[in-house]
Design a protein around this motif. Structure first.
Motif, PDB file in Angstrom:
ATOM      1  N   GLN A  12       0.834  -1.213   0.000  1.00 50.30           N
ATOM      2  CA  GLN A  12       0.000   0.000   0.000  1.00 50.30           C
ATOM      3  C   GLN A  12       0.864   1.257   0.000  1.00 50.30           C
ATOM      4  OE1 GLN A  12      -2.301  -0.977   3.486  1.00 50.30           O
ATOM      5  NE2 GLN A  12      -3.179  -2.746   2.449  1.00 50.30           N
ATOM      6  N   ARG A  13       1.926   1.240   0.767  1.00 49.72           N
ATOM      7  CA  ARG A  13       2.829   2.388   0.778  1.00 49.72           C
ATOM      8  C   ARG A  13       3.497   2.570  -0.583  1.00 49.72           C
ATOM      9  NH1 ARG A  13       5.366   1.096   6.764  1.00 49.72           N
ATOM     10  NH2 ARG A  13       3.757   2.194   7.971  1.00 49.72           N
ATOM     11  N   ALA A  14       3.757   1.466  -1.269  1.00 49.52           N
ATOM     12  CA  ALA A  14       4.356   1.562  -2.599  1.00 49.52           C
ATOM     13  C   ALA A  14       3.392   2.244  -3.570  1.00 49.52           C
ATOM     14  CB  ALA A  14       4.724   0.171  -3.113  1.00 49.52           C
ATOM     15  N   TYR A  15       2.105   1.918  -3.491  1.00 48.33           N
ATOM     16  CA  TYR A  15       1.112   2.576  -4.343  1.00 48.33           C
ATOM     17  C   TYR A  15       1.038   4.072  -4.033  1.00 48.33           C
ATOM     18  CZ  TYR A  15      -0.852  -1.660  -6.441  1.00 48.33           C
ATOM     19  OH  TYR A  15      -1.028  -2.803  -7.182  1.00 48.33           O
ATOM     20  N   ILE A  16       1.125   4.416  -2.761  1.00 47.49           N
ATOM     21  CA  ILE A  16       1.108   5.830  -2.373  1.00 47.49           C
ATOM     22  C   ILE A  16       2.320   6.549  -2.958  1.00 47.49           C
ATOM     23  CG2 ILE A  16       1.302   7.417  -0.419  1.00 47.49           C
ATOM     24  CD1 ILE A  16      -0.337   5.385   1.221  1.00 47.49           C
ATOM     25  N   ASP A  17       3.482   5.914  -2.863  1.00 50.64           N
ATOM     26  CA  ASP A  17       4.710   6.525  -3.374  1.00 50.64           C
ATOM     27  C   ASP A  17       4.663   6.685  -4.891  1.00 50.64           C
ATOM     28  OD1 ASP A  17       5.724   6.669  -0.819  1.00 50.64           O
ATOM     29  OD2 ASP A  17       6.901   4.815  -0.989  1.00 50.64           O
ATOM     30  N   GLN A  18       3.952   5.783  -5.572  1.00 48.49           N
ATOM     31  CA  GLN A  18       3.893   5.809  -7.038  1.00 48.49           C
ATOM     32  C   GLN A  18       2.875   6.818  -7.570  1.00 48.49           C
ATOM     33  OE1 GLN A  18       3.017   1.721  -7.971  1.00 48.49           O
ATOM     34  NE2 GLN A  18       4.962   0.991  -7.138  1.00 48.49           N
ATOM     35  N   ALA A  19       2.001   7.302  -6.706  1.00 50.56           N
ATOM     36  CA  ALA A  19       0.984   8.256  -7.160  1.00 50.56           C
ATOM     37  C   ALA A  19       1.660   9.528  -7.644  1.00 50.56           C
ATOM     38  CB  ALA A  19       0.001   8.556  -6.031  1.00 50.56           C
ATOM     39  N   ARG A  20       1.343   9.943  -8.863  1.00 55.73           N
ATOM     40  CA  ARG A  20       2.021  11.096  -9.464  1.00 55.73           C
ATOM     41  C   ARG A  20       1.619  12.412  -8.795  1.00 55.73           C
ATOM     42  NH1 ARG A  20       0.743  10.005 -15.665  1.00 55.73           N
ATOM     43  NH2 ARG A  20      -1.186   9.288 -14.659  1.00 55.73           N
ATOM     44  N   ALA A  21       0.393  12.486  -8.325  1.00 54.90           N
ATOM     45  CA  ALA A  21      -0.060  13.697  -7.630  1.00 54.90           C
ATOM     46  C   ALA A  21      -0.634  13.273  -6.286  1.00 54.90           C
ATOM     47  CB  ALA A  21      -1.085  14.446  -8.483  1.00 54.90           C
ATOM     48  N   GLY A  22      -1.944  13.455  -6.106  1.00 52.36           N
ATOM     49  CA  GLY A  22      -2.560  13.072  -4.848  1.00 52.36           C
ATOM     50  C   GLY A  22      -3.183  11.695  -4.919  1.00 52.36           C
ATOM     51  N   ILE A  23      -3.538  11.172  -3.758  1.00 56.71           N
ATOM     52  CA  ILE A  23      -4.189   9.866  -3.688  1.00 56.71           C
ATOM     53  C   ILE A  23      -5.114   9.836  -2.479  1.00 56.71           C
ATOM     54  CG2 ILE A  23      -2.257   8.851  -2.383  1.00 56.71           C
ATOM     55  CD1 ILE A  23      -2.867   6.182  -3.868  1.00 56.71           C
ATOM     56  N   VAL A  24      -6.274   9.230  -2.668  1.00 55.01           N
ATOM     57  CA  VAL A  24      -7.222   8.998  -1.583  1.00 55.01           C
ATOM     58  C   VAL A  24      -7.138   7.514  -1.243  1.00 55.01           C
ATOM     59  CG1 VAL A  24      -9.624   9.135  -0.823  1.00 55.01           C
ATOM     60  CG2 VAL A  24      -8.720  10.836  -2.438  1.00 55.01           C
ATOM     61  N   VAL A  25      -6.805   7.208  -0.010  1.00 52.25           N
ATOM     62  CA  VAL A  25      -6.610   5.820   0.415  1.00 52.25           C
ATOM     63  C   VAL A  25      -7.623   5.493   1.501  1.00 52.25           C
ATOM     64  CG1 VAL A  25      -4.938   4.111   1.211  1.00 52.25           C
ATOM     65  CG2 VAL A  25      -4.142   6.151  -0.007  1.00 52.25           C
ATOM     66  N   GLU A  26      -8.368   4.433   1.282  1.00 50.23           N
ATOM     67  CA  GLU A  26      -9.367   4.060   2.288  1.00 50.23           C
ATOM     68  C   GLU A  26      -9.061   2.708   2.904  1.00 50.23           C
ATOM     69  OE1 GLU A  26     -12.873   1.930   1.636  1.00 50.23           O
ATOM     70  OE2 GLU A  26     -13.043   2.544  -0.462  1.00 50.23           O
ATOM     71  N   GLY A  27      -9.426   2.566   4.179  1.00 43.74           N
ATOM     72  CA  GLY A  27      -9.205   1.305   4.861  1.00 43.74           C
ATOM     73  C   GLY A  27      -9.581   1.394   6.319  1.00 43.74           C
ATOM     74  N   ARG A  28      -8.816   0.696   7.142  1.00 44.73           N
ATOM     75  CA  ARG A  28      -9.081   0.674   8.573  1.00 44.73           C
ATOM     76  C   ARG A  28      -7.893   1.137   9.405  1.00 44.73           C
ATOM     77  NH1 ARG A  28     -12.819  -2.487   6.461  1.00 44.73           N
ATOM     78  NH2 ARG A  28     -14.652  -3.163   7.634  1.00 44.73           N
ATOM     79  N   ASP A  29      -6.722   1.230   8.779  1.00 46.73           N
ATOM     80  CA  ASP A  29      -5.540   1.659   9.528  1.00 46.73           C
ATOM     81  C   ASP A  29      -4.686   2.611   8.697  1.00 46.73           C
ATOM     82  OD1 ASP A  29      -4.613  -0.117   7.637  1.00 46.73           O
ATOM     83  OD2 ASP A  29      -3.312  -1.239   8.996  1.00 46.73           O
ATOM     84  N   ILE A  30      -5.305   3.368   7.808  1.00 46.10           N
ATOM     85  CA  ILE A  30      -4.536   4.229   6.911  1.00 46.10           C
ATOM     86  C   ILE A  30      -3.887   5.374   7.685  1.00 46.10           C
ATOM     87  CG2 ILE A  30      -4.553   5.531   4.758  1.00 46.10           C
ATOM     88  CD1 ILE A  30      -5.360   2.513   4.598  1.00 46.10           C
ATOM     89  N   GLY A  31      -4.684   6.120   8.446  1.00 46.90           N
ATOM     90  CA  GLY A  31      -4.148   7.256   9.178  1.00 46.90           C
ATOM     91  C   GLY A  31      -3.239   6.875  10.322  1.00 46.90           C
ATOM     92  N   SER A  32      -3.437   5.694  10.886  1.00 43.44           N
ATOM     93  CA  SER A  32      -2.652   5.289  12.053  1.00 43.44           C
ATOM     94  C   SER A  32      -1.407   4.487  11.691  1.00 43.44           C
ATOM     95  CB  SER A  32      -3.516   4.469  13.017  1.00 43.44           C
ATOM     96  OG  SER A  32      -4.060   3.334  12.357  1.00 43.44           O
ATOM     97  N   VAL A  33      -1.429   3.744  10.572  1.00 43.58           N
ATOM     98  CA  VAL A  33      -0.320   2.848  10.247  1.00 43.58           C
ATOM     99  C   VAL A  33       0.231   3.073   8.838  1.00 43.58           C
ATOM    100  CG1 VAL A  33       0.368   0.423   9.938  1.00 43.58           C
ATOM    101  CG2 VAL A  33      -1.147   1.055  11.827  1.00 43.58           C
ATOM    102  N   VAL A  34      -0.634   2.997   7.832  1.00 45.61           N
ATOM    103  CA  VAL A  34      -0.167   3.022   6.443  1.00 45.61           C
ATOM    104  C   VAL A  34       0.403   4.386   6.066  1.00 45.61           C
ATOM    105  CG1 VAL A  34      -0.826   2.701   4.029  1.00 45.61           C
ATOM    106  CG2 VAL A  34      -1.833   1.240   5.800  1.00 45.61           C
ATOM    107  N   ALA A  35      -0.312   5.454   6.384  1.00 47.12           N
ATOM    108  CA  ALA A  35       0.121   6.805   6.019  1.00 47.12           C
ATOM    109  C   ALA A  35      -0.025   7.742   7.215  1.00 47.12           C
ATOM    110  CB  ALA A  35      -0.673   7.312   4.833  1.00 47.12           C
ATOM    111  N   PRO A  36       0.763   7.537   8.265  1.00 41.38           N
ATOM    112  CA  PRO A  36       0.617   8.365   9.473  1.00 41.38           C
ATOM    113  C   PRO A  36       0.929   9.836   9.241  1.00 41.38           C
ATOM    114  CG  PRO A  36       2.611   7.022   9.590  1.00 41.38           C
ATOM    115  CD  PRO A  36       1.835   6.532   8.407  1.00 41.38           C
ATOM    116  N   ASP A  37       1.608  10.159   8.143  1.00 44.83           N
ATOM    117  CA  ASP A  37       1.939  11.553   7.847  1.00 44.83           C
ATOM    118  C   ASP A  37       0.951  12.200   6.880  1.00 44.83           C
ATOM    119  OD1 ASP A  37       4.230  11.416   9.449  1.00 44.83           O
ATOM    120  OD2 ASP A  37       5.439  10.627   7.798  1.00 44.83           O
ATOM    121  N   ALA A  38      -0.161  11.529   6.596  1.00 48.24           N
ATOM    122  CA  ALA A  38      -1.166  12.085   5.683  1.00 48.24           C
ATOM    123  C   ALA A  38      -1.616  13.460   6.179  1.00 48.24           C
ATOM    124  CB  ALA A  38      -2.363  11.151   5.573  1.00 48.24           C
TER     125      ALA A  38
END
Length: 247
Positions: free
Chosen positions: A135-161
Motif C-alpha cells: 500500500q505504501r508503494a502505491y502511495i509513493d507511485q501516485a504522481r499527484a494526490g491519492i485517496v486511500v481508504e481502509g481501517r488503519d490508513i491514518g494510524s499505520v499506512v500513512a501516518p503523515d497524511a
C-alpha cells in the motif's frame, strides 16, 4: 472566495470546477460508513488516484480460500498463501478493480465466503506487514494526490497524511446500507444476518493485536448517520481546501 468555493466552483449553478489534489487523504472507518463511495468520488473529482486497501485484504483472502484454507486454518498456512498471491490494484477512481493473478476478482471478493473470512486473514501479522508495504508503494507511485481508504490508513499506512478522516455510523445504519448494496448487486440480503455480521467484524477488527481498527489521534471523526453522500462529499472538499491540498 472561500476554500470550498475555490475547489467546487459554483455548485448552485449545477456544475463543478475542481482543482487537483496533492498529498494523501487517509479515509478510515468500519464497513458501511460510506468510505468507498465518498473516497472514489473525491478522488475522481480532484484528479487523484484511489486505493481501496480493503479490496487487497479481500483478494488475498480469496487466494487463501482458493487454496483450500479457511478462517480457522493455521496462521502460517494463511500467511504463506496470502504472500504468494499476485495482486494488482487499479487505482483509477472511475474504474477501480483488484486483479488476482491477472484476473479481475472485484465481484467475487464481495461475496459472503470472503466477507466471513477476511477479518481472520487480515489479523495475521505477516499478512498485514506485507500488504502495508504494498500500500505504501502505491502511495509513493501516485504522481499527484491519492485517496486511500481502509481501517488503519491514518494510524499505520500513512501516518503523515495531511488529512485524516474517520467515518463512523451506528451498527444498524451500516447494516441497512450494506443490505441495500447487496440487493443492488444481486446478492442475498437478510437484515438480521447482516447486522450480526457487522457486529462480528467490528469486534474482530477492533480487538486484533496488529493494527486494530481505531481513529488516529489526529483524525477528524465524522458521524454519517444523518449525512447524505453529498453532505459528506461537500465536507471533504472543504477540508482538503482548508488544508491547502488543492491547486
Amino acid at each position: 472566495m472561500g476554500g470550498l468555493a475555490r475547489v467546487c466552483g459554483i455548485l448552485r449553478e449545477g456544475w463543478v470546477m475542481a482543482g487537483v489534489l496533492h498529498g494523501v487523504v487517509a479515509m478510515d472507518g468500519p464497513s458501511g460508513t460510506g468510505k468507498s463511495t465518498v473516497s472514489r468520488r473525491l478522488a475522481r473529482e480532484l484528479g487523484a488516484a484511489y486505493l481501496d486497501t480493503g479490496a487487497m485484504y479481500r483478494a488475498v483472502t480469496l487466494a487463501c480460500l482458493r487454496a483450500g484454507l479457511t478462517a480457522e486454518s493455521p496462521a502460517a498456512e494463511i500467511s504463506r498463501a496470502a504472500l504468494a498471491a499476485e495482486l494488482h490494484s487499479v487505482t483509477d477512481p472511475s474504474a477501480p478493480k483488484i486483479l488476482l493473478a491477472g484476473e479481475d476478482v472485484e465481484a467475487e471478493i464481495r461475496g459472503e465466503a470472503v466477507t466471513r473470512a477476511v477479518s481472520a486473514v487480515s489479523a495475521v501479522p505477516e499478512v498485514r506487514d506485507a500488504l502495508v508495504a504494498r500500500q505504501r508503494a502505491y502511495i509513493d507511485q501516485a504522481r499527484a494526490g491519492i485517496v486511500v481508504e481502509g481501517r488503519d490508513i491514518g494510524s499505520v499506512v500513512a501516518p503523515d497524511a495531511k488529512l485524516k478522516v474517520y467515518l463512523t455510523a451506528s451498527e444498524e445504519v451500516r447494516a441497512a446500507r450494506r443490505n441495500r448494496q447487496d440487493a443492488k448487486a444481486g446478492r442475498s440480503a437478510d437484515a438480521a444476518a447482516t447486522l450480526a455480521d457487522v457486529q462480528r467484524r467490528d469486534r474482530l477488527d477492533s480487538t486484533r493485536k496488529t493494527s486494530p481498527l481505531h481513529a488516529a489521534a489526529d483524525a477528524l471523526v465524522l458521524d454519517t448517520d444523518e449525512m447524505s453522500v453529498d453532505a459528506v462529499h461537500t465536507e471533504l472538499l472543504r477540508l482538503v481546501a482548508d488544508r491547502g491540498m488543492v491547486s
